[in-house]
Write a protein that holds these residues in place. Structure first.
Motif, PDB file in Angstrom:
ATOM      1  N   UNK A   1       4.364  10.029  -7.083  1.00  0.00           N
ATOM      2  CA  UNK A   1       5.357  10.288  -8.136  1.00  0.00           C
ATOM      3  C   UNK A   1       4.652  10.654  -9.437  1.00  0.00           C
ATOM      4  N   UNK A   2       3.596   9.946  -9.751  1.00  0.00           N
ATOM      5  CA  UNK A   2       2.838  10.238 -10.977  1.00  0.00           C
ATOM      6  C   UNK A   2       2.259  11.653 -10.924  1.00  0.00           C
ATOM      7  N   UNK A   3       1.720  12.019  -9.755  1.00  0.00           N
ATOM      8  CA  UNK A   3       1.157  13.364  -9.588  1.00  0.00           C
ATOM      9  C   UNK A   3       2.253  14.418  -9.736  1.00  0.00           C
ATOM     10  N   UNK A   4       3.391  14.161  -9.121  1.00  0.00           N
ATOM     11  CA  UNK A   4       4.504  15.112  -9.214  1.00  0.00           C
ATOM     12  C   UNK A   4       5.031  15.206 -10.652  1.00  0.00           C
ATOM     13  N   UNK A   5       5.101  14.077 -11.360  1.00  0.00           N
ATOM     14  CA  UNK A   5       5.523  14.106 -12.763  1.00  0.00           C
ATOM     15  C   UNK A   5       4.572  14.942 -13.605  1.00  0.00           C
ATOM     16  N   UNK A   6       3.276  14.782 -13.365  1.00  0.00           N
ATOM     17  CA  UNK A   6       2.279  15.568 -14.106  1.00  0.00           C
ATOM     18  C   UNK A   6       2.440  17.054 -13.803  1.00  0.00           C
ATOM     19  N   UNK A   7       2.577  17.385 -12.529  1.00  0.00           N
ATOM     20  CA  UNK A   7       2.753  18.786 -12.143  1.00  0.00           C
ATOM     21  C   UNK A   7       4.049  19.341 -12.732  1.00  0.00           C
ATOM     22  N   UNK A   8       5.091  18.560 -12.717  1.00  0.00           N
ATOM     23  CA  UNK A   8       6.376  18.992 -13.277  1.00  0.00           C
ATOM     24  C   UNK A   8       6.246  19.249 -14.776  1.00  0.00           C
TER      25      UNK A   8
ATOM     26  N   UNK B   1       1.835  22.126  -0.724  1.00  0.00           N
ATOM     27  CA  UNK B   1       1.934  20.750  -1.187  1.00  0.00           C
ATOM     28  C   UNK B   1       0.942  19.907  -0.420  1.00  0.00           C
ATOM     29  N   UNK B   2       0.497  18.890  -1.094  1.00  0.00           N
ATOM     30  CA  UNK B   2      -0.406  17.960  -0.404  1.00  0.00           C
ATOM     31  C   UNK B   2       0.429  16.784   0.067  1.00  0.00           C
ATOM     32  N   UNK B   3       0.253  16.454   1.285  1.00  0.00           N
ATOM     33  CA  UNK B   3       1.007  15.344   1.858  1.00  0.00           C
ATOM     34  C   UNK B   3       0.126  14.118   1.875  1.00  0.00           C
ATOM     35  N   UNK B   4       0.692  12.999   1.430  1.00  0.00           N
ATOM     36  CA  UNK B   4      -0.064  11.747   1.411  1.00  0.00           C
ATOM     37  C   UNK B   4      -0.086  11.126   2.779  1.00  0.00           C
TER      38      UNK B   4
ATOM     39  N   UNK C   1       0.836  -1.206   0.000  1.00  0.00           N
ATOM     40  CA  UNK C   1       0.000   0.000   0.000  1.00  0.00           C
ATOM     41  C   UNK C   1       0.871   1.258   0.000  1.00  0.00           C
ATOM     42  N   UNK C   2       1.957   1.225   0.772  1.00  0.00           N
ATOM     43  CA  UNK C   2       2.876   2.369   0.813  1.00  0.00           C
ATOM     44  C   UNK C   2       3.496   2.583  -0.564  1.00  0.00           C
ATOM     45  N   UNK C   3       3.916   1.507  -1.202  1.00  0.00           N
ATOM     46  CA  UNK C   3       4.525   1.597  -2.533  1.00  0.00           C
ATOM     47  C   UNK C   3       3.530   2.174  -3.532  1.00  0.00           C
ATOM     48  N   UNK C   4       2.295   1.698  -3.484  1.00  0.00           N
ATOM     49  CA  UNK C   4       1.270   2.204  -4.408  1.00  0.00           C
ATOM     50  C   UNK C   4       1.013   3.693  -4.175  1.00  0.00           C
ATOM     51  N   UNK C   5       0.985   4.114  -2.901  1.00  0.00           N
ATOM     52  CA  UNK C   5       0.774   5.539  -2.597  1.00  0.00           C
ATOM     53  C   UNK C   5       1.950   6.362  -3.114  1.00  0.00           C
ATOM     54  N   UNK C   6       3.170   5.831  -2.958  1.00  0.00           N
ATOM     55  CA  UNK C   6       4.345   6.548  -3.453  1.00  0.00           C
ATOM     56  C   UNK C   6       4.333   6.625  -4.982  1.00  0.00           C
ATOM     57  N   UNK C   7       3.925   5.546  -5.627  1.00  0.00           N
ATOM     58  CA  UNK C   7       3.844   5.569  -7.091  1.00  0.00           C
ATOM     59  C   UNK C   7       2.831   6.609  -7.554  1.00  0.00           C
ATOM     60  N   UNK C   8       1.696   6.689  -6.861  1.00  0.00           N
ATOM     61  CA  UNK C   8       0.672   7.682  -7.204  1.00  0.00           C
ATOM     62  C   UNK C   8       1.212   9.091  -6.987  1.00  0.00           C
TER      63      UNK C   8
END
Length: 121
Positions: A71-78, A118-121, A62-69
């Motif tokens: 990262x995806x959000x940060x990539x989109x924002x970047x 920033x939004x913190x997960x 679950x932690x890995x999936x949250x981190x992947x999400x």
């Protein structure tokens, strides 16, 4: 009479031998019961450990999936920020190439490091 005494001695030895065999069999049976009991305890311990490890794996997944999400959000924002930066650079270059003598528009104020929300997960 001697024969009778021999028969009695043989019967006594036979009974003694049978008693020893019974004792040995009882001892072996008890050892087997002890072994089976221990094996069952070990099996229960292993099942418990397996359940605990499964719970840890699920938690980490679950932690890995949250981190992947994230990262995806940060990539989109970047990506969006990179596009906005490119557009600003193009406007700046167009403005300087045109050689306009009018005063340039004030640059948009961007937050300095640390001012971004920033939004913190």
């Amino acid at each position: 009479m001697a024969t009778r005494r021999q028969v009695m001695e043989m019967n006594a030895r036979l009974k003694e031998g049978e008693q020893q065999l019974r004792c040995q069999q009882e001892e072996k049976d008890q050892q087997m019961k002890d072994i089976i009991t221990r094996l069952m305890c070990v099996e229960d311990e292993l099942k418990q450990e397996q359940e605990e490890m499964q719970a840890v794996i699920i938690s980490k997944q679950k932690i890995i999936e949250a981190q992947e999400q994230r990262i995806e959000t940060l990539d989109t924002a970047n990506g969006k920020l990179m596009v906005a930066l490119s557009q600003l650079k193009e406007r700046y270059h167009l403005h300087t190439r045109n050689g306009s003598s009018s005063s340039p528009r004030p640059a948009p104020k961007f937050p300095v490091n640390g001012e971004y929300k920033s939004s913190h997960c």
